[in-house]
Design an enzyme around this catalytic site. Structure first.
Site, mmCIF file in Angstrom:
data_model
loop_
_atom_site.group_PDB
_atom_site.id
_atom_site.type_symbol
_atom_site.label_atom_id
_atom_site.label_comp_id
_atom_site.label_asym_id
_atom_site.label_seq_id
_atom_site.Cartn_x
_atom_site.Cartn_y
_atom_site.Cartn_z
ATOM 1 N N ASN A 1 22.734 43.234 40.663
ATOM 2 C CA ASN A 1 22.131 44.490 39.967
ATOM 3 C C ASN A 1 20.139 43.980 40.688
ATOM 4 O OD1 ASN A 1 20.843 46.546 39.049
ATOM 5 N ND2 ASN A 1 22.708 46.706 37.943
ATOM 6 N N HIS B 1 23.859 52.583 44.725
ATOM 7 C CA HIS B 1 22.985 51.679 43.949
ATOM 8 C C HIS B 1 24.263 50.217 44.030
ATOM 9 C CE1 HIS B 1 21.568 49.564 40.985
ATOM 10 N NE2 HIS B 1 21.555 49.605 39.962
ATOM 11 N N CYS C 1 17.434 52.099 36.979
ATOM 12 C CA CYS C 1 18.502 51.698 38.654
ATOM 13 C C CYS C 1 18.448 53.358 39.126
ATOM 14 C CB CYS C 1 19.810 51.486 38.222
ATOM 15 S SG CYS C 1 19.774 49.743 37.402
HETATM 16 N N1 COA Z 1 32.760 35.634 32.178
HETATM 17 C C1 COA Z 1 33.325 35.175 31.900
HETATM 18 N N2 COA Z 1 34.513 36.593 30.585
HETATM 19 C C2 COA Z 1 33.307 37.586 31.086
HETATM 20 C C3 COA Z 1 32.157 37.428 31.435
HETATM 21 C C4 COA Z 1 32.056 36.461 32.243
HETATM 22 N N3 COA Z 1 30.328 36.186 32.536
HETATM 23 N N4 COA Z 1 31.848 38.839 30.667
HETATM 24 C C5 COA Z 1 33.101 39.115 30.163
HETATM 25 N N5 COA Z 1 33.099 38.939 30.147
HETATM 26 C C6 COA Z 1 35.138 39.049 28.955
HETATM 27 C C7 COA Z 1 34.483 39.413 27.716
HETATM 28 O O1 COA Z 1 33.933 38.828 26.356
HETATM 29 C C8 COA Z 1 35.934 40.172 27.198
HETATM 30 O O2 COA Z 1 36.405 39.207 26.725
HETATM 31 P P1 COA Z 1 37.534 39.610 25.893
HETATM 32 O O3 COA Z 1 39.270 40.814 26.067
HETATM 33 O O4 COA Z 1 38.225 38.423 25.856
HETATM 34 O O5 COA Z 1 37.280 39.965 24.894
HETATM 35 C C9 COA Z 1 36.586 40.415 29.047
HETATM 36 O O6 COA Z 1 35.722 39.704 29.968
HETATM 37 C C10 COA Z 1 36.233 41.497 29.664
HETATM 38 O O7 COA Z 1 35.035 42.418 28.949
HETATM 39 P P2 COA Z 1 34.937 44.041 29.478
HETATM 40 O O8 COA Z 1 33.498 43.723 29.147
HETATM 41 O O9 COA Z 1 35.742 44.953 29.317
HETATM 42 O O10 COA Z 1 35.383 43.855 31.532
HETATM 43 P P3 COA Z 1 35.417 44.469 32.247
HETATM 44 O O11 COA Z 1 36.123 43.993 33.333
HETATM 45 O O12 COA Z 1 34.650 45.796 31.925
HETATM 46 O O13 COA Z 1 33.412 43.725 33.156
HETATM 47 C C11 COA Z 1 31.228 44.857 33.399
HETATM 48 C C12 COA Z 1 32.354 44.310 32.532
HETATM 49 C C13 COA Z 1 29.971 44.289 32.959
HETATM 50 C C14 COA Z 1 31.519 43.644 33.839
HETATM 51 C C15 COA Z 1 31.824 45.519 33.902
HETATM 52 O O14 COA Z 1 31.856 46.634 32.755
HETATM 53 C C16 COA Z 1 30.201 46.510 34.290
HETATM 54 O O15 COA Z 1 30.168 46.456 35.641
HETATM 55 N N6 COA Z 1 30.181 47.245 33.904
HETATM 56 C C17 COA Z 1 28.851 48.522 34.064
HETATM 57 C C18 COA Z 1 27.822 47.522 34.320
HETATM 58 C C19 COA Z 1 26.406 47.915 35.273
HETATM 59 O O16 COA Z 1 26.517 48.232 36.177
HETATM 60 N N7 COA Z 1 24.831 48.190 34.470
HETATM 61 C C20 COA Z 1 23.941 47.921 34.791
HETATM 62 C C21 COA Z 1 23.739 50.152 35.371
HETATM 63 S S1 COA Z 1 22.592 50.352 35.922
#
Ligand code: COA
Length: 328
Positions: A285, A256, A112
């Site tokens: 993204n 980004h 990215c």
């Molecule tokens: N819908 C519903 N629940 C979801 C879900 C979805 N699409 N994706 C994950 N969950 C759940 C998880 O399973 C977890 O459940 P649990 O507590 O029962 O285990 C809960 O939501 C929290 O998960 P978590 O990963 O801690 O959530 P978060 O607040 O960190 O959000 C992301 C997840 C992926 C949105 C976030 O971590 C993120 O944006 N990270 C960076 C990713 C990124 O930018 N990547 C590209 C880099 S260029």
């Protein structure tokens, strides 16, 4: 030196995938996706629409915007993690598709952060004794080709698209460069945080690699989130320091577009939340196309004027991160 951005373009696939559509595919909800990521819809390329197809359209739009033709381009640099093939490069396919004369071309893979890595590289090659006069820089991604549609933690995040800019050196020492200050960085120690394990030399395709979904994105979401914020803030601060520009002087901040919460955290730490350009709600993204799409929207909507300072920042797999202060 006189190196400026003289044109921008983008290609956004027509098909739209909404959060409601995703609710029918995995256990998720519009409410969860919007609250946790800020994404409402993303655009999805057709089955037979490749990264180079989108790159060629974005490139043609950028050439039209610049008022020049493909035969005037001296170098093509494409950033992508979703090339049509392992080889030839997407840039070679673009050269053919737009009818550029036989200029050199190559791809960059910095995930990215790739668009900013590519702009840094192109600028360096124009300013070096190589002295390329006009360079096409493109970010092109078919991220949906890497998505596991059964993994709710990643499939809601990504979209497809491409963006391009044309750089030109007008040879006039009185013309200020678009490039004010830049920072590119990486930390391979955390390379397993965001990875597509299959399809490369480490794991060539086998029946097992395909059925095990090893050709799709695996991500440690929360850790990536944390590093995204710290790395982009650090890179932006370094660039502002190098250039002697204060945050108040920045007209637009283009982070980004991965997650609205990451963007808000970065903007708040830099103290410039009101300057942030946002379109993550409409595209998700799009990896290395993301910053270029923002630039093209700002340009075509007449929201930037000559001399404006734009602070762009990105992070991605590698991990890689980068920031660039652009003078329009
Ligand atoms: N819908 C519903 N629940 C979801 C879900 C979805 N699409 N994706 C994950 N969950 C759940 C998880 O399973 C977890 O459940 P649990 O507590 O029962 O285990 C809960 O939501 C929290 O998960 P978590 O990963 O801690 O959530 P978060 O607040 O960190 O959000 C992301 C997840 C992926 C949105 C976030 O971590 C993120 O944006 N990270 C960076 C990713 C990124 O930018 N990547 C590209 C880099 S260029």
């Amino acid at each position: 030196m006189g190196i400026r951005i003289i044109g921008t373009g983008r290609c956004i696939p027509e098909n739209i995938l909404t959060n409601d559509d995703l609710e029918k595919m995995v256990d998720t909800s519009d409410e969860w996706i919007v609250t946790r990521t800020g994404i409402k819809v993303r655009h999805i390329a057709d089955k037979d629409q490749t990264s180079s197809d989108m790159a060629a359209v974005a490139a043609k739009n950028a050439l039209d915007n610049a008022g020049i033709t493909a035969d005037m381009i001296d170098l093509i640099v494409v950033s992508t993690v979703t090339p049509d093939y392992a080889f030839p490069s997407v840039s070679a396919l673009v050269q053919k598709k737009i009818g550029a004369r036989k200029c050199p071309c190559f791809d960059i893979e910095a995930a990215c952060s790739g668009f900013l890595y590519a702009l840094n590289t192109a600028y360096g090659m124009m300013a070096s004794p190589l002295a390329y006069k006009r360079v096409l820089v493109i970010g092109a991604e078919k991220m949906t080709s890497l998505v596991n549609w059964e993994d709710r933690s990643t499939c809601v995040l990504f979209g497809d698209g491409s963006a391009a800019v044309v750089l030109e050196n007008d040879g006039n020492p009185d013309t200020p460069d678009f490039y004010v200050a830049g920072e590119v960085a990486a930390d391979g120690e955390v390379s397993d945080l965001l990875i597509v394990p299959g399809g490369g030399s480490a794991m060539p395709a086998t029946v097992e690699s395909v059925t095990g979904k090893f050709h799709t994105i695996k991500m440690g979401g929360p850790k990536t989130f944390q590093l995204a914020v710290t790395s982009m803030v650090t890179a932006c601060r370094k660039v502002l320091e190098k250039s002697g520009v204060s945050p108040e002087e920045v007209v637009w901040a283009i982070p980004h577009q991965a997650n609205r919460r990451i963007i808000d955290a970065v903007a708040n730490k830099l103290g410039i939340p009101e300057k942030v350009y946002l379109n993550v709600d409409r595209y998700g993204n799009t990896s290395s196309a993301s910053i270029g799409i923002c630039l093209d929207e700002l340009n075509r909507e007449g929201k930037i004027k000559k001399g404006d300072l734009i602070l762009a920042a990105s992070f991605g797999a590698g991990l890689t991160w980068a920031a660039l202060l652009i003078r329009w």
